[in-house]
Design a protein around this motif. Structure first.
Motif, short mmCIF file in Angstrom:
data_model
loop_
_atom_site.label_atom_id
_atom_site.label_comp_id
_atom_site.label_asym_id
_atom_site.label_seq_id
_atom_site.Cartn_x
_atom_site.Cartn_y
_atom_site.Cartn_z
N SER A 34 -1.46 15.92 -6.10
CA SER A 34 -0.57 15.51 -5.00
C SER A 34 -0.20 14.03 -5.11
CB SER A 34 -1.23 15.81 -3.65
OG SER A 34 -1.45 17.20 -3.48
N ILE A 35 -1.17 13.20 -5.49
CA ILE A 35 -0.90 11.77 -5.68
C ILE A 35 0.12 11.57 -6.80
CG2 ILE A 35 -1.91 9.59 -6.47
CD1 ILE A 35 -4.47 10.38 -5.00
N LEU A 36 -0.06 12.29 -7.90
CA LEU A 36 0.87 12.17 -9.02
C LEU A 36 2.27 12.62 -8.63
CD1 LEU A 36 -1.39 13.46 -11.96
CD2 LEU A 36 -0.68 11.10 -11.49
N LEU A 46 12.83 8.36 -4.05
CA LEU A 46 12.64 8.92 -2.71
C LEU A 46 11.83 7.96 -1.84
CD1 LEU A 46 11.94 12.67 -3.53
CD2 LEU A 46 14.06 11.61 -2.77
N ASN A 47 12.16 7.90 -0.58
CA ASN A 47 11.54 6.97 0.36
C ASN A 47 10.38 7.65 1.10
OD1 ASN A 47 10.86 5.05 2.24
ND2 ASN A 47 12.80 5.13 3.36
N PRO A 48 9.16 7.12 0.97
CA PRO A 48 8.00 7.72 1.65
C PRO A 48 8.11 7.72 3.17
CG PRO A 48 7.29 6.23 -0.08
CD PRO A 48 8.75 6.02 0.10
N ASP A 49 8.98 6.87 3.71
CA ASP A 49 9.15 6.81 5.16
C ASP A 49 10.24 7.74 5.68
OD1 ASP A 49 7.19 4.80 5.45
OD2 ASP A 49 8.64 3.26 4.87
N SER A 50 10.88 8.44 4.78
CA SER A 50 11.98 9.32 5.20
C SER A 50 11.46 10.61 5.82
CB SER A 50 12.87 9.66 4.00
OG SER A 50 12.16 10.46 3.07
N LEU A 121 -10.74 10.72 4.81
CA LEU A 121 -10.34 9.73 3.79
C LEU A 121 -8.82 9.64 3.70
CD1 LEU A 121 -12.93 10.48 0.95
CD2 LEU A 121 -12.82 8.44 2.39
N GLU A 122 -8.17 10.79 3.81
CA GLU A 122 -6.70 10.81 3.74
C GLU A 122 -6.09 10.04 4.91
OE1 GLU A 122 -3.61 14.40 4.26
OE2 GLU A 122 -4.82 14.51 2.43
N ARG A 123 -6.65 10.24 6.10
CA ARG A 123 -6.15 9.50 7.25
C ARG A 123 -6.44 8.01 7.12
NH1 ARG A 123 -5.25 12.70 11.98
NH2 ARG A 123 -4.94 10.69 13.04
N LEU A 124 -7.63 7.68 6.62
CA LEU A 124 -8.04 6.28 6.49
C LEU A 124 -7.15 5.53 5.50
CD1 LEU A 124 -10.20 4.15 7.30
CD2 LEU A 124 -11.53 4.91 5.33
N THR A 125 -6.72 6.23 4.44
CA THR A 125 -5.92 5.59 3.39
C THR A 125 -4.43 5.84 3.55
OG1 THR A 125 -6.19 7.55 1.97
CG2 THR A 125 -7.81 5.78 1.71
N ASP A 126 -4.04 6.44 4.69
CA ASP A 126 -2.64 6.75 4.95
C ASP A 126 -2.02 7.56 3.81
OD1 ASP A 126 -0.26 6.87 6.32
OD2 ASP A 126 0.46 4.94 5.57
N PHE A 129 -3.06 6.22 -0.14
CA PHE A 129 -2.34 4.98 -0.47
C PHE A 129 -0.90 5.20 -0.95
CE2 PHE A 129 -6.89 4.10 -1.29
CZ PHE A 129 -7.10 3.13 -0.32
N VAL A 130 -0.48 6.47 -1.09
CA VAL A 130 0.88 6.73 -1.60
C VAL A 130 1.65 7.72 -0.72
CG1 VAL A 130 0.33 6.18 -4.02
CG2 VAL A 130 -0.02 8.51 -3.15
N SER A 131 1.18 7.90 0.50
CA SER A 131 1.81 8.84 1.44
C SER A 131 1.82 10.27 0.91
CB SER A 131 3.25 8.40 1.76
OG SER A 131 3.24 7.14 2.41
N ALA A 132 0.72 10.64 0.25
CA ALA A 132 0.55 12.02 -0.24
C ALA A 132 -0.40 12.75 0.71
CB ALA A 132 -0.01 12.02 -1.66
N TYR A 133 0.11 13.79 1.35
CA TYR A 133 -0.71 14.48 2.35
C TYR A 133 -1.16 15.83 1.83
CZ TYR A 133 1.20 10.70 5.04
OH TYR A 133 1.54 9.44 5.46
N VAL A 134 -2.47 16.04 1.88
CA VAL A 134 -3.08 17.25 1.31
C VAL A 134 -3.80 18.05 2.39
CG1 VAL A 134 -4.62 18.13 -0.48
CG2 VAL A 134 -3.40 15.98 -0.84
N PHE A 135 -4.50 17.39 3.28
CA PHE A 135 -5.28 18.05 4.33
C PHE A 135 -4.65 17.87 5.71
CE2 PHE A 135 -8.08 17.28 0.79
CZ PHE A 135 -8.72 18.49 0.65
#
Length: 237
Positions: A34-36, A46-50, A121-126, A129-135
């Protein structure tokens, strides 16, 4: 019976690497992939804030689909590889089935706990660190911790128990047992879909996380009973 069942549970945990380490590796791989994907998406502009980005990752089902296949396998091998040893311990078949069901419950709880740690950890690192959401995704409750735990636990228990049924039938009848069960399940699902076809839309609209998880849990319990029924007359090889 309780002592014998606990002996069987401990017997299943002899293979600690498969029980504890492999699930961590599987979940870690889902996170890495997911990070990759997120990095590639950023590289192409692509914009992570979009809104599109957030909606896309909210539909990421990698964590949900990553472990059922492995746990079906674990359920199969748990019975196929330990049943003779369980009988050698002098346990009854009922105690063996109870100990195996307890192992499946503990494994499901362990996986749910892993999912909670990774979610935190995902919430803590947003988003790693790359706006990749898995859980923190739709299929796991979109940040609702009780739903996250409920879904992971019930899906894991369901998968283990289904694997256990196939393992029990393999012990009982060789390769023919699982093959017959697979054909019977496919036919049953097909017939059920034909019967319920007019109501499928309404059924899907009425589904909630609680109902879906309860369905997985109910099938898992039924499968655990099926394991005992399959092993009750199985020969020890």
């Amino acid at each position: 019976m309780m002592n014998d069942a606990l002996k069987v549970t401990r017997l299943h945990y002899i293979k600690r690497e498969i029980s504890f380490v492999v699930p961590i590796i599987i979940m870690a791989l889902v996170v890495i992939v997911s990070i990759l994907v997120a990095l590639v998406m950023q590289r192409v502009g692509l914009n992570p804030d979009s809104t599109e980005w957030k909606e896309g990752f909210q539909n990421n089902g990698g964590a949900f689909w990553s472990f059922p296949g492995f746990f079906v396998y674990l359920g199969v091998q748990a019975i196929a590889s330990t049943f003779p040893f369980g009988m050698a311990l002098g346990t009854t078949r009922k105690a063996y089935a109870a100990g195996t069901a307890l192992f499946f419950l503990l494994q499901a709880a362990y996986i749910a706990a892993l999912g909670l740690v990774l979610f935190a950890l995902e919430r803590l690192t947003d988003g790693w660190f790359v706006s990749a959401y898995v859980f923190n995704v739709n299929m796991l409750g979109s940040g609702n911790v009780p739903i996250l735990l409920w879904m992971i636990f019930t899906v894991a228990f369901f998968s283990l128990s289904i694997g256990g049924v196939f393992g029990a039938l393999f012990v009982k009848a060789g390769t023919k047992g699982p093959m017959i069960l697979a054909i019977a399940l496919i036919l049953a699902v097909a017939v059920l879909l034909v019967i319920l076809a007019p109501q499928l839309g309404a059924i899907f609209r009425s589904l909630t996380f609680v109902r879906v998880g309860a369905g997985f849990l109910a099938i898992g319990v039924a499968a655990a009973v099926g394991q005992y029924l399959g092993l009750r007359s199985a020969s020890v090889r």
